[in-house]
Design an enzyme around this catalytic site. Sequence first.
Site, PDB file in Angstrom:
ATOM      1  N   SER A 195       1.111  -1.450  -0.198  1.00 13.59           N
ATOM      2  CA  SER A 195       0.025   0.284   0.270  1.00 13.59           C
ATOM      3  C   SER A 195       0.767   0.975  -0.454  1.00 13.59           C
ATOM      4  O   SER A 195       2.185   0.857   0.013  1.00 13.59           O
ATOM      5  CB  SER A 195      -0.742   0.044   1.447  1.00 13.59           C
ATOM      6  OG  SER A 195      -0.189   0.585   2.441  1.00 13.59           O
ATOM      7  N   SER A 196       0.146   2.311  -0.508  1.00 12.26           N
ATOM      8  CA  SER A 196       0.702   3.392   0.257  1.00 12.26           C
ATOM      9  C   SER A 196       1.620   4.059   1.405  1.00 12.26           C
ATOM     10  O   SER A 196       2.532   4.704   1.697  1.00 12.26           O
ATOM     11  CB  SER A 196       0.351   4.869  -0.424  1.00 12.26           C
ATOM     12  OG  SER A 196      -1.164   4.877   0.417  1.00 12.26           O
ATOM     13  N   CYS A 197       1.238   2.918   2.359  1.00 12.13           N
ATOM     14  CA  CYS A 197       1.383   3.440   3.687  1.00 12.13           C
ATOM     15  C   CYS A 197       2.516   2.511   4.170  1.00 12.13           C
ATOM     16  O   CYS A 197       2.850   1.707   5.204  1.00 12.13           O
ATOM     17  CB  CYS A 197       0.572   3.444   4.250  1.00 12.13           C
ATOM     18  SG  CYS A 197      -0.395   4.676   4.455  1.00 12.13           S
ATOM     19  N   GLY A 198       2.894   1.487   3.211  1.00  8.84           N
ATOM     20  CA  GLY A 198       4.186   0.583   3.411  1.00  8.84           C
ATOM     21  C   GLY A 198       4.110  -1.061   2.861  1.00  8.84           C
ATOM     22  O   GLY A 198       3.401  -0.908   2.079  1.00  8.84           O
TER      23      GLY A 198
ATOM     24  N   GLU B 219       9.542   5.386   3.498  1.00  3.06           N
ATOM     25  CA  GLU B 219       9.352   5.168   2.038  1.00  3.06           C
ATOM     26  C   GLU B 219       9.447   6.142   1.126  1.00  3.06           C
ATOM     27  O   GLU B 219       9.675   6.883  -0.031  1.00  3.06           O
ATOM     28  CB  GLU B 219       7.241   5.016   1.760  1.00  3.06           C
ATOM     29  CG  GLU B 219       6.944   4.190   2.641  1.00  3.06           C
ATOM     30  CD  GLU B 219       6.548   4.380   4.412  1.00  3.06           C
ATOM     31  OE1 GLU B 219       5.158   3.841   4.566  1.00  3.06           O
ATOM     32  OE2 GLU B 219       6.648   5.208   4.854  1.00  3.06           O
TER      33      GLU B 219
END
Length: 238
Positions: free
Chosen positions: A102-105, A206
């Site tokens: 996901s964009s968060c990890g 990230e």
Amino acid sequence: MPRAVSVSRDGAQVTIERDWVPEAPVALEFNGISYAVMMASPSDLHDFATGFAIAEGLATNGADIRDVAVAQVDAGWVVRTEIAGLGADRLLERVRTRVAESSCGLCGIENLETITRPLPRVPGHDAIDAAAIFAALDMLKDRQPLGRSTGAAHAAAWAGPDGAIDCVREDVGRHNAVDKLVGAMARQGRALSPGFVLSTARCSYEIVEKAVHGGVTSLVTISLPTSLAVDRAAKAGL
């Protein structure tokens, strides 16, 4: 598009017109393979796809991107990108080994090695003068139209060694804004060094990963870094 919203002002309830930050599902396809669905602001999507491909290791620069086609569909947006070179082989390998991202990890035990894998060292570079950093911070306020109108968008900017901002991209997602900036510079055939990238986000690992893979040598963020971001950046020379 402005919408009416009820707010409390000095103890009274009033109705004002307010812009909402755009957010929509954006499906990213590479060489006909569905790769990821990101929640993003549907602007500068050619830049987004290019920067995302570079961050994922599917492309090394803008020349690896053969074509980008953007289409709006009922459920959101689809961005179809053709990549060439080693990126095509990497694409198949990444799709085969990915579990969930996901964009968060990263999620899933199979991905733990990905986090600890050493980043490439960034090229040698001069330190950025503090005056240049504060000059860019002052300039950024006037280069965020989406942020000004909504109060809810992140920005990523590239500034020269003197702090003069040259390119800015905005998005509801902090990672997406960095991808868009890296992609915009790559599509123009321009390097991200000398100079530095300025992000309105906190410095998470990230952001460090995307910066290093994008060719950034110096990174400035408005909020403090995480411990993992510091460690990863130091080992890469960022």
